[in-house]
Design an enzyme around this catalytic site. Structure first.
Site, short mmCIF file in Angstrom:
data_model
loop_
_atom_site.label_atom_id
_atom_site.label_comp_id
_atom_site.label_asym_id
_atom_site.label_seq_id
_atom_site.Cartn_x
_atom_site.Cartn_y
_atom_site.Cartn_z
N ASN A 7 0.85 -1.19 0.00
CA ASN A 7 0.00 0.00 0.00
C ASN A 7 0.89 1.24 0.00
OD1 ASN A 7 -1.88 2.00 0.38
ND2 ASN A 7 -2.36 1.44 2.51
N TRP A 8 0.92 1.92 -1.11
CA TRP A 8 1.83 3.07 -1.27
C TRP A 8 1.34 4.34 -0.59
CZ3 TRP A 8 4.46 3.42 -6.76
CH2 TRP A 8 5.38 2.37 -6.87
N LYS A 9 0.07 4.37 -0.21
CA LYS A 9 -0.47 5.59 0.42
C LYS A 9 -0.17 6.81 -0.47
CE LYS A 9 0.05 3.18 4.75
NZ LYS A 9 0.30 3.18 6.18
N HIS A 96 -9.45 1.28 5.42
CA HIS A 96 -8.13 1.53 6.02
C HIS A 96 -8.29 2.53 7.16
CE1 HIS A 96 -4.04 2.79 6.65
NE2 HIS A 96 -3.67 1.67 6.03
N GLU A 165 -4.99 -4.77 10.80
CA GLU A 165 -3.93 -3.78 10.97
C GLU A 165 -4.16 -3.02 12.28
OE1 GLU A 165 -1.94 -2.42 7.14
OE2 GLU A 165 -3.82 -1.33 7.17
N GLY A 171 3.12 2.16 10.93
CA GLY A 171 4.16 3.18 10.82
C GLY A 171 4.96 3.43 12.10
N SER A 208 3.78 -2.19 10.15
CA SER A 208 5.23 -2.23 10.34
C SER A 208 5.89 -3.53 9.89
CB SER A 208 5.59 -1.94 11.80
OG SER A 208 5.25 -0.61 12.14
P1 13P Z 1 3.30 0.36 7.57
O1 13P Z 1 3.77 -0.95 6.98
O2 13P Z 1 4.08 1.53 7.06
O3 13P Z 1 3.24 0.28 9.06
O4 13P Z 1 1.82 0.59 7.05
C1 13P Z 1 0.88 -0.40 7.18
C2 13P Z 1 -0.36 -0.01 6.47
O5 13P Z 1 -1.09 0.88 6.89
C3 13P Z 1 -0.66 -0.68 5.20
O6 13P Z 1 -1.96 -0.42 4.79
#
Ligand code: 13P
Length: 247
Positions: A7-9, A96, A165, A171, A208
């Site tokens: 997920n690149w956000k 999300h 999640e 993060g 993470s």
């Molecule tokens: P991180 O892997 O950066 O913690 O993010 C997880 C996430 O929100 C994936 O959708």
């Protein structure tokens, strides 16, 4: 089948396709390639070009979200499942925690899932507890509610994946301990079995995930894959996660 979803956000411009080119050339030669599926969810701006580039390739493209209406409407800036599907996406994330924090309610999420499925998108439905819910031992209750309020028996179970999640883990570099995570995944699968009255859909872990902690995570066989944020923006890290998973 294991899932590795990146997920690149809010990351990426057209030349970022180089990251995917590297992942694609790794996975097309990897001896374990038939054991897993790679899905990348770039921002909306890149879905079409990435989906065209990787048509019939190992990498599939998804969207990070979708609007809770079917096709067209007068909602400024909204993007519907129909529009996402029309440019080649095969999947969409729904629920999300970033979008829940911006106001996605269960009713909205139910519509998103429903319209996404109607448009033949597969749904990765995200759930997770926050820090204070965890501290107060509310995790199981919170997750059950998130699942039962949105997922319904009439939905096609084969097109749904659930991603657990924990918000406190996204993060932060923190992940749940092995025992807690195992118990939580089992709990989620039990709730899903009750909703669908049959075998649970795939349940992924996200938060993470990196090339080091995958060594612990891979030991939990009940986890059907991973939703990877930060580490999916580096081809090396993403490839190492897959490599280390099958070590
Ligand atoms: P991180 O892997 O950066 O913690 O993010 C997880 C996430 O929100 C994936 O959708």
């Amino acid at each position: 089948m294991q899932y590795f979803i990146g997920n690149w956000k809010m990351f990426g411009v057209p030349r970022s396709i180089n990251i995917l080119n590297k992942i694609n050339s790794f996975s097309s030669r990897d001896k374990n390639r038939n054991k897993y599926r790679i899905i990348i969810t770039p921002p909306y701006t890149l879905i079409e070009s990435f989906a065209n580039r990787f048509k019939d390739k190992k990498i599939m493209i998804g969207s990070q979200n979708c609007y809770q209406k079917n096709q067209f409407s007068s909602d400024t800036s909204a993007i519907s499942p129909y529009m996402i599907k029309s440019v080649g996406a095969k999947y969409t994330l729904v629920g999300h925690s970033d979008n829940r924090a911006e106001g996605d309610t269960n009713t909205m999420l139910k519509d998103k899932v429903s319209f996404a499925l109607k448009n033949n998108l597969k749904v990765v439905f995200c759930i997770g507890e926050n820090k204070s819910q965890k501290r107060n031992n509310k995790t199981f209750k919170v997750l059950k509610k998130q699942l039962t309020k949105v997922l319904k028996k009439k939905f096609d179970k084969k097109s749904i994946i659930v991603a657990y999640e924990p918000i406190w883990s996204i993060g932060t570099g923190k992940i749940p301990n092995q025992q807690d995570l195992l118990k939580t995944i089992i709990h989620i699968k039990k709730v899903l079995k009750t909703i669908f009255r049959s075998k649970s859909p795939a349940v992924l872990y996200g938060g993470s995930v990196d090339e080091d902690n995958i060594d612990m995570l891979r030991k939990i066989r009940e986890i059907d894959g991973f939703l990877i944020g930060g580490a999916s923006k580096s081809s090396k890290k993403f490839i190492d996660i897959i490599r280390n998973y099958y070590r």
